[in-house]
Design an enzyme around this catalytic site. Sequence first.
Site, short mmCIF file in Angstrom:
data_model
loop_
_atom_site.label_atom_id
_atom_site.label_comp_id
_atom_site.label_asym_id
_atom_site.label_seq_id
_atom_site.Cartn_x
_atom_site.Cartn_y
_atom_site.Cartn_z
CE LYS A 163 40.52 -3.47 -7.00
NZ LYS A 163 41.70 -2.67 -6.69
CD GLN A 218 43.01 -1.30 -3.64
OE1 GLN A 218 42.99 -2.34 -4.29
NE2 GLN A 218 42.36 -0.21 -4.01
CG ASP A 261 46.49 -2.46 -10.37
OD1 ASP A 261 45.27 -2.33 -10.56
OD2 ASP A 261 47.03 -2.36 -9.25
N1 GUN Z 1 43.26 2.43 -5.73
C1 GUN Z 1 42.26 3.04 -6.43
N2 GUN Z 1 42.16 2.51 -7.68
C2 GUN Z 1 43.11 1.55 -7.78
C3 GUN Z 1 43.49 0.65 -8.81
O1 GUN Z 1 42.93 0.63 -9.92
N3 GUN Z 1 44.51 -0.19 -8.52
C4 GUN Z 1 45.16 -0.18 -7.32
N4 GUN Z 1 46.16 -1.04 -7.13
N5 GUN Z 1 44.82 0.64 -6.33
C5 GUN Z 1 43.80 1.50 -6.56
#
Ligand code: GUN
Length: 285
Positions: free
Chosen positions: A52, A96, A119
């Site tokens: 990211k 996360q 998200d």
């Molecule tokens: N953990 C695994 N996939 C995701 C996601 O798309 N967003 C977040 N915040 N955590 C994750």
Amino acid sequence: MSEILKANPIVETRSQELKSKCDELKNQGIEPFMKVILVGDNPASLSYIKNKKKLCEKVGAKFELIHLDATITEDDLIEVTQNINQDPLVHGCIIQLPLPSHLSHIDVSHLINPQKDIDGFHPENLYCAMVGDFNGLLPCTPQGVLSLCDYYKIDLSGKNVVIIGRSMIVGKPLAILMTNRNATVTLCHSRTQNMKELTKKADIIVTAIGKANFLDSSFLNEKSNQYLIDVGINKYNGKLCGDINFTEVENKVKGVTPVPGGIGPLTVLSLIENLLKAAGRNEAN
Ligand code: GUN
């Protein structure tokens, strides 16, 4: 031969466009800024966050990781999110997942201000997804699946789509977005009976259950005309793999996404698209 539906060409093209958009915002005095909250040291989370950060910085946006101790209390975590919600310099924020077990009861979908919820988890944004209001921030993985279908010209209108997995972050919102694209969606899960009868009739099968090698050719028809989209990210014998037994199905379908290099990078792309959308919207206010 099946077409291997890779993310790379989509990410390359789209990230150039996002860089231009980011430059435009910066020229107007807005520096798109995203914060990621990580609680603890889950190795998979650390690896996703690295991806990211990389794309965020590639398009020219600002990134900061708020790395909190695994023992943080619920109240302290909420305070951290409230401070970010009130910070006018931050345009996007995610928590996360997964959270450590003592915090796993928290419904994070309400914690981030919907305007900064890149998200796309917040009920307000999910409602936008439901009614097809593109002003909302769309859920990232489902939006990544649509980007893949658009790029590879996989038409959804009138098609039978079987989604395996009913999670709040993939299966359920993807069913909504695909329904909005006029697909006929069947959402399968652990209690579904005769799943293979359903998958054999599908034009497109999406797996999102987190089980290595779950889907093999016994789920497919004999016509080699189906598309397979693998959202799973699993470890098997120390190697990253999806929910689909890739080598076994590879030449028995029209197209299949690889893992790694398929939906994962497109989820990150959607996140950065949402960040720039949120930052641009700020400018209009
Ligand atoms: N953990 C695994 N996939 C995701 C996601 O798309 N967003 C977040 N915040 N955590 C994750």
